[in-house]
Design an enzyme around this catalytic site. Structure first.
Site, mmCIF file in Angstrom:
data_model
loop_
_atom_site.group_PDB
_atom_site.id
_atom_site.type_symbol
_atom_site.label_atom_id
_atom_site.label_comp_id
_atom_site.label_asym_id
_atom_site.label_seq_id
_atom_site.Cartn_x
_atom_site.Cartn_y
_atom_site.Cartn_z
ATOM 1 N N TYR A 165 -2.093 -5.508 12.239
ATOM 2 C CA TYR A 165 -2.518 -5.456 10.833
ATOM 3 C C TYR A 165 -4.025 -5.706 10.753
ATOM 4 C CZ TYR A 165 -3.291 -6.604 5.955
ATOM 5 O OH TYR A 165 -3.798 -6.635 4.677
ATOM 6 N N VAL A 198 -3.608 -13.245 -1.374
ATOM 7 C CA VAL A 198 -3.330 -12.833 -2.753
ATOM 8 C C VAL A 198 -1.819 -12.793 -2.933
ATOM 9 C CG1 VAL A 198 -3.839 -11.115 -4.533
ATOM 10 C CG2 VAL A 198 -5.257 -11.190 -2.468
HETATM 11 P P1 NDP Z 1 1.784 -4.777 -2.655
HETATM 12 O O1 NDP Z 1 2.883 -4.672 -1.661
HETATM 13 O O2 NDP Z 1 2.005 -5.590 -3.878
HETATM 14 O O3 NDP Z 1 1.323 -3.318 -3.086
HETATM 15 C C1 NDP Z 1 1.096 -2.330 -2.111
HETATM 16 C C2 NDP Z 1 0.920 -0.975 -2.776
HETATM 17 O O4 NDP Z 1 0.657 0.006 -1.743
HETATM 18 C C3 NDP Z 1 2.151 -0.529 -3.534
HETATM 19 O O5 NDP Z 1 1.752 0.018 -4.761
HETATM 20 C C4 NDP Z 1 2.739 0.559 -2.640
HETATM 21 O O6 NDP Z 1 3.334 1.582 -3.445
HETATM 22 C C5 NDP Z 1 1.486 1.128 -1.963
HETATM 23 N N1 NDP Z 1 1.802 1.805 -0.720
HETATM 24 C C6 NDP Z 1 2.265 1.243 0.428
HETATM 25 N N2 NDP Z 1 2.491 2.192 1.340
HETATM 26 C C7 NDP Z 1 2.166 3.381 0.752
HETATM 27 C C8 NDP Z 1 2.194 4.727 1.188
HETATM 28 N N3 NDP Z 1 2.600 5.065 2.417
HETATM 29 N N4 NDP Z 1 1.799 5.701 0.330
HETATM 30 C C9 NDP Z 1 1.387 5.373 -0.919
HETATM 31 N N5 NDP Z 1 1.330 4.125 -1.388
HETATM 32 C C10 NDP Z 1 1.731 3.135 -0.555
HETATM 33 O O7 NDP Z 1 0.533 -5.349 -1.834
HETATM 34 P P2 NDP Z 1 -0.951 -5.754 -2.295
HETATM 35 O O8 NDP Z 1 -1.199 -5.362 -3.687
HETATM 36 O O9 NDP Z 1 -1.163 -7.156 -1.916
HETATM 37 O O10 NDP Z 1 -1.804 -4.868 -1.277
HETATM 38 C C11 NDP Z 1 -2.757 -3.907 -1.698
HETATM 39 C C12 NDP Z 1 -3.848 -3.797 -0.647
HETATM 40 O O11 NDP Z 1 -4.537 -5.028 -0.544
HETATM 41 C C13 NDP Z 1 -3.340 -3.477 0.758
HETATM 42 O O12 NDP Z 1 -4.237 -2.565 1.349
HETATM 43 C C14 NDP Z 1 -3.405 -4.824 1.478
HETATM 44 O O13 NDP Z 1 -3.557 -4.677 2.847
HETATM 45 C C15 NDP Z 1 -4.632 -5.412 0.815
HETATM 46 N N6 NDP Z 1 -4.749 -6.865 0.886
HETATM 47 C C16 NDP Z 1 -3.741 -7.684 0.447
HETATM 48 C C17 NDP Z 1 -3.868 -9.058 0.525
HETATM 49 C C18 NDP Z 1 -2.769 -9.998 0.119
HETATM 50 O O14 NDP Z 1 -2.794 -11.188 0.535
HETATM 51 N N7 NDP Z 1 -1.801 -9.567 -0.711
HETATM 52 C C19 NDP Z 1 -5.108 -9.678 1.031
HETATM 53 C C20 NDP Z 1 -6.087 -8.736 1.476
HETATM 54 C C21 NDP Z 1 -5.926 -7.386 1.374
HETATM 55 P P3 NDP Z 1 4.721 2.334 -3.142
HETATM 56 O O15 NDP Z 1 5.560 1.414 -2.311
HETATM 57 O O16 NDP Z 1 5.276 2.622 -4.502
HETATM 58 O O17 NDP Z 1 4.290 3.557 -2.417
HETATM 59 C C1 8X3 Z 2 -3.687 -9.708 3.832
HETATM 60 C C2 8X3 Z 2 -3.965 -11.154 3.821
HETATM 61 O O1 8X3 Z 2 -3.008 -13.241 4.796
HETATM 62 O O2 8X3 Z 2 -2.667 -11.240 6.102
HETATM 63 O O3 8X3 Z 2 -4.778 -8.932 4.177
HETATM 64 O O4 8X3 Z 2 -4.850 -12.229 5.971
HETATM 65 S S1 8X3 Z 2 -3.603 -11.959 5.262
#
Ligand code: NDP
Ligand code: 8X3
Length: 271
Positions: A165, A198
């Site tokens: 990841y 987050v």
């Molecule tokens: P969620 O799981 O809440 O949301 C993820 C979103 O990505 C969903 O809307 C999902 O939609 C979409 N998604 C996943 N796979 C696909 C795909 N193959 N095609 C299209 N859409 C896709 O996670 P977050 O909101 O937390 O994550 C959003 C971003 O932020 C990610 O890139 C994550 O790595 C990043 N991030 C998150 C952190 C955290 O701690 N939560 C911290 C740092 C970065 P659907 O399933 O409907 O396709």
């Molecule tokens: C997602 C947040 O906790 O895996 O990018 O570093 S963490």
């Protein structure tokens, strides 16, 4: 000052978490949002809600309903078709928020699962590239546009059992830096917003629906909310065109690095 009112923004992964919050925040700023993700029921529900709230005004004034497009960012043909339909439909994007992404499992490199690796690399890295390759040429041709990639603290520091990841997020950082070099001489900007922890559906997805395990990730800490990250994304997007915030690291106050976390009993974590 609102500099992005009337613009058109694609948000990938708008069905949950950070993407959904970005879509809401952008629509509230008068940006016409193009909501994408795989779960079409969620896309349609959000579009109806934003339209009913009167958000999403077009360049030149009148209200324009959000657009939706359900596709998988891993499907290059679907991504290219989406981009072509958007341009030919007169909705050339000013903004792309490359947010769709996920983690699968927590495993050592020696014990990791190939399918989990494929899913993370194909979504977080190749999916982001698919979107960028489809949308960026139009921005360059128009000499205008802004791409915001969702990176992570995981793209700056490795944590145990998170190597793959983290590798995808290190790659997002490399792409942001590399594209900025390649875009020199244009007015097109690329930024990465890199959050720490987050609370979203992220951990539920990582642990394949194991709600109890997912909840332990956020127990006793005061993590960022999706809205906090959306605020940062909107700030980056709303800067004047001569300003390019190439990277922004946003951490919860109680998390100073992936390893340095002030975890307290749940009832005392929040003030
Ligand atoms: P969620 O799981 O809440 O949301 C993820 C979103 O990505 C969903 O809307 C999902 O939609 C979409 N998604 C996943 N796979 C696909 C795909 N193959 N095609 C299209 N859409 C896709 O996670 P977050 O909101 O937390 O994550 C959003 C971003 O932020 C990610 O890139 C994550 O790595 C990043 N991030 C998150 C952190 C955290 O701690 N939560 C911290 C740092 C970065 P659907 O399933 O409907 O396709
Ligand atoms: C997602 C947040 O906790 O895996 O990018 O570093 S963490």
């Amino acid at each position: 000052m609102n500099r992005i009112r009337g613009q058109t923004a694609i948000v990938t992964g708008a069905t949950a978490g950070i993407g959904e919050a970005c879509a809401r925040a952008l629509a509230a700023m008068g940006v016409r949002v193009v909501l994408t993700g795989r779960r079409s029921d969620r896309l349609e529900a959000l579009a109806r809600e934003l339209a009913a709230a009167g958000n999403g005004s077009a360049r030149g004034g009148g209200d324009v309903e959000p657009l939706t497009a359900a596709f998988d960012v891993r499907d290059r043909a679907a991504v290219d078709d989406f981009a072509a339909r958007l341009e030919s439909g007169g909705a050339a994007p000013d903004i792309l928020v490359n947010n769709a992404g996920l983690a699968r499992g927590l495993d050592t490199v020696q014990g990791g699962k190939h399918d989990d690796w494929d899913e993370m690399i194909d979504t977080n890295l190749k999916g982001l590239l698919n979107m960028t390759r489809a949308i960026l040429p139009g921005m360059v041709a128009r000499d205008s546009g802004h791409v915001v990639n969702l990176g992570s603290i995981a793209g700056r520091m490795i944590y145990p059992k998170g190597a793959v990841y983290c590798a995808t997020k290190y790659a997002v950082r490399a792409i942001t830096e590399g594209a900025n070099v390649d875009l020199l001489g244009t007015r097109v900007r690329m930024s990465s917003v890199d959050p720490g922890m987050v609370e979203t559906e992220f951990s539920l997805v990582r642990f394949r629906g194991d709600d109890a395990r997912a909840r332990t990730v956020y127990e006793g800490v005061d993590p960022l909310t999706a809205e906090d990250v959306a605020d940062a994304v909107c700030y980056v997007l709303n800067t004047p065109s001569h300003v390019n915030i190439q990277q922004m690291l946003v951490m919860p106050t109680m998390q100073r690095s992936p390893y340095v976390l002030d975890r307290r009993p749940a009832d005392t974590a929040k003030e």
